[in-house]
Design an enzyme around this catalytic site. Structure first.
Site, PDB file in Angstrom:
ATOM      1  N   ASP A   1       0.830  -1.205   0.000  1.00 40.78           N
ATOM      2  CA  ASP A   1       0.000   0.000   0.000  1.00 40.78           C
ATOM      3  C   ASP A   1       0.865   1.255   0.000  1.00 40.78           C
ATOM      4  OD1 ASP A   1      -2.364   1.416  -0.001  1.00 40.78           O
ATOM      5  OD2 ASP A   1      -3.202   0.374   1.728  1.00 40.78           O
TER       6      ASP A   1
ATOM      7  N   ASP B   1     -10.660   2.231  -3.488  1.00 40.07           N
ATOM      8  CA  ASP B   1     -11.197   2.027  -2.150  1.00 40.07           C
ATOM      9  C   ASP B   1     -12.720   2.112  -2.145  1.00 40.07           C
ATOM     10  OD1 ASP B   1      -8.888   1.489  -0.807  1.00 40.07           O
ATOM     11  OD2 ASP B   1      -8.583   3.520  -0.060  1.00 40.07           O
TER      12      ASP B   1
END
Length: 757
Positions: free
Chosen positions: A477, A547
């Site tokens: 990430d 997301d």
């Protein structure tokens, strides 16, 4: 195939021709890019522009050729200060007075078979001596002491040509490289729409189409990553025609794409490193390599263009054992547990996941140091013994003995304030130590990974965790943007080159890890989809698309993403409802129908599901596995009509096709629906059925009499399916109900399975 005859260069892929000519002044004059021509060497006089007199009030290159005016010449590259007033593809400064004049003239060329490799850690497309070849053109400016090498590599199977540039200082004094675009494409007309993939976090890569007119359109990011706002893939679509072009960049940093129409109606396209964030000082006998860019053309529309791009990504960008391997169905703990878990809770989720048929279990954020919220611990990559006293290896064993792979979340490039790592190595923090504060985002800062010691620490730490924990998969990430670019790294003399050096370090880190663990899969992620680019796909198996896991928002995200990237790299997710980002309630079956199109994952608290929900998820996973080969490695199309979105995925041989019918908002007293399937083979006969799902039976009032879902089954010829279509059962829209109608409220779907008989 590359043919050179009478100073004309013909670069031919299976279906396209790219042609340029070295003219009498040693300038690379672009002639044509489009559908393949059979014998263009006989047509040089036809393809060349007629310059019989100079354009009024325009600057000529030299007194010897007053008709050669660079600002109106279609060329292979452009420079400053010699009469070309378009955005330059190469810009330098040299000498005490920072002279900007650059006049590169042709010197030589050479052929190569296969791939000509970078000397730097930049990633590039891969190929073999059998399916790729290329050419290098050398241009020199003896006064500025600059040599430029232009690389063209042909990928015949995808109709792709990649391009890159190397600038070398051949003088005795330093020079400043201010701009270096990887690709320039000049076209003789401007009747195109310029399509870019724009948005923001939670709504990435929405297609935006703008007509080209005189002036400049810029698609860019300065954030240090390819960004959620402006993807490096751009498309030109000719008006009233199926002709279209695409360019893209094999790079994960700040980029800029320029579409410029000059006063004479010609189009000038550039793509490369964003020159507003870039500057590099070249010492004598040193060189700078641009990232690799690609271009492709189709005269068969945007669908064919996407097919070629998808094939190129799968065959020439992705590599390693996961290149052609089916991606597993995964479960991720984030929306199930967030930071609030312990070892018992994790193992409970593992047991439930295995029973439902998951193949990969990913433990997300919160497993390390004292990480109980988003304010701490990044950089201290040691297991939280209070949460997981038996260690990561025990969690991995629990997954493996139940037949699942195990994955772990990392954010290696970041550091939280107050960590042990920062106390031990304060000089690893990116930023000028003379400043008391640095810009902050999400309460975290960047580590200076351009430093070899910092980079080595991170790579060694991750390798040890992978080795000791028997980790099969990592989620890599990156949750903030670059700022405060100051490094004490002595190799970096100008912070103008920092962003580029950062990407080189990132490439080197991921390459070092995958080289040591060739079976490891990496899902790259960056605040969702802020690093959705070909650079990350060179080392990663997939990318977390966004997301936003809301099924309705995902329609637009996937529509844009799949214009340039294949389903096999797009991480999708079935998450709780109402969705956290939109508060929109969507039933479980519809969430699955949308998430089906990609690399499927779930993030739900499995221990809180009802028996009916568990049964539905188990059935969904079985369905996905049945059609996974088609979904991940097939052909994709997207169409929209009013409030309906159609996703279509087909096997390459067109024998099996899946069609998503997704309704956003129900319109009262709406028109009838016709299901047309453009990917159907006209010579086949198909059976069409609706996927049997467990979506709720909607109560529409007193008119319902023993309502059950419509049963639509058809046997239809391929040409009828493709051109005439199937007139579907009437959709309920407030004007009465009868048995067999489709009752579909807002945000609901149907999935049709179409198989050759």
């Amino acid at each position: 195939m590359i043919t050179v005859k009478n100073n004309m260069f013909h670069l031919a892929t299976a279906n396209t021709s790219y042609i340029f000519y070295i003219n009498e002044s040693g300038i690379a004059e672009h002639l044509y890019y489009g559908k393949r021509l059979r014998n263009p060497e006989y047509d040089i006089s036809a393809l060349r522009e007629k310059r019989l007199c100079p354009r009024v009030n325009e600057t000529s290159l030299s007194p010897q050729d007053t008709t050669l005016q660079m600002t109106n010449l279609m060329s292979e590259f452009s420079t400053e200060d010699k009469g070309d007033y378009r955005t330059p593809s190469i810009a330098i400064s040299y000498g005490k007075k920072k002279i900007r004049t650059l006049d590169l003239r042709f010197k030589s060329y050479s052929h190569f078979q296969g791939i000509e490799r970078f000397s730097s850690p930049l990633v590039q497309a891969i190929g073999t001596d059998q399916n790729t070849c290329g050419i290098i053109l050398e241009f020199v400016d003896a006064i500025a002491c600059v040599k430029a090498l232009f690389y063209y590599t042909l990928f015949d199977d995808s109709d792709v040509i990649t391009r890159r540039v190397t600038i070398e200082n051949i003088g005795s004094d330093p020079l400043i490289l201010r701009s270096i675009y990887s690709l320039q494409l000049d076209l003789p007309e401007h009747d195109y729409d310029f399509i870019t993939l724009n948005g923001a976090q939670l709504r990435e890569r929405h297609p935006i189409s703008r007509p080209l007119e005189q002036g400049i359109i810029i698609n860019e990011t300065r954030k240090g990553a390819s960004s959620s706002e402006s993807n490096p893939a751009v498309i030109l679509k000719r008006h009233n025609s199926d002709e279209c072009y695409m360019t893209n960049l094999i790079y994960s940093g700040s980029h800029r794409e320029v579409a410029e129409v000059n006063q004479f109606g010609k189009t000038h396209i550039l793509t490369g490193i964003n020159d507003s964030t870039f500057e590099a000082e070249l010492d004598p006998s040193t060189a700078f390599e641009s990232p690799e860019a690609l271009m492709l053309y189709s005269n068969m529309g945007l669908g064919d263009l996407a097919d070629k791009m998808h094939h190129f990504v799968r065959e020439h960008i992705q590599r390693g054992v996961w290149k052609n391997r089916l991606r597993p169905v995964s479960f991720n703990t984030w929306e199930a547990l967030h930071f609030n878990f312990d070892e018992h809770g994790i193992i409970t989720q593992i047991k439930a996941a295995a029973e439902l048929g998951f193949e990969l279990f990913v433990l997300d954020d919160g497993w390390f140091s004292v990480r109980n919220d988003g304010t701490t611990s990044l950089g201290d990559w040691t297991v939280n013994s209070l949460k997981i006293p038996s260690g990561i290896s025990q969690i991995s064993k629990e997954c493996h003995r139940r037949g699942m792979l195990f994955g772990l979340w990392f954010e290696p490039e970041m550091v939280s304030p107050g960590t042990n790592l920062l106390k031990k190595h304060p000089d690893w923090l990116l930023g000028d130590p003379a400043r008391k504060t640095h810009a902050v985002q999400r309460n975290q800062y960047f580590l200076d990974i351009t430093r070899e010691d910092c980079q080595d620490y991170l790579v060694t730490t991750i390798k040890q965790l992978i080795q000791n924990g028997s980790i099969d998969h990592i989620k890599w990430d990156m949750n903030r943007h670059l700022s405060d670019m100051y490094s004490v790294n002595p190799e970096i003399r100008s912070m103008g080159e920092y962003q580029h050096r950062y990407i080189l370090a990132l490439n080197r880190m991921q390459r070092a890890i995958t080289s040591s663990f060739p079976n490891l899969s990496i899902e790259n992620c960056a605040s969702g989809g802020a690093r959705f680019d070909l650079g990350m796909l060179s080392s990663g198996t997939s990318i977390w698309t966004s997301d936003s896991t809301d099924a309705v928002e995902r329609l637009a995200i996937m529509k844009g993403t799949l214009m340039a990237y294949p389903l096999s790299v797009c991480g999708t997710c079935v998450s709780p409802s109402p969705n956290y980002a939109t508060f929109r309630p969507v039933d479980l079956e519809t969430r699955f129908d949308v998430a089906l199109f990609g690399v499927l994952s779930y993030s739900l608290n499995l221990t809180k599901l009802s028996k009916a929900e568990k049964d539905a998820i188990k059935k969904q996973i079985e369905f996905y596995k049945q059609y996974r080969q088609l979904i991940q490695f097939g052909i994709f199309r997207c169409e929209e009509k009013d409030s309906i979105t159609y996703f279509t995925a087909s096997s390459p041989d067109r024998t099996t096709i899946l069609v998503l019918y997704m309704q956003k908002l129900l319109k009262s007293n709406c028109e009838d629906d016709i299901l047309r399937v453009p990917l159907a083979d006209e010579n086949y006969v198909y059976r069409v059925v609706r996927r049997d799902d467990s979506a709720p039976i909607w109560d529409i009032g007193k008119d319902v009499r023993d309502y059950k879902k419509e049963e639509e089954v058809y046997e239809v010829s391929g040409d009828t399916l493709k051109w005439a279509g199937i007139k579907l059962s009437t959709r309920y829209s407030g004007s009465g109900y009868n048995t067999g109608m489709r009752v579909m409220p807002d945000f609901s779907s149907r999935l049709y399975i179409i198989k050759k008989i």
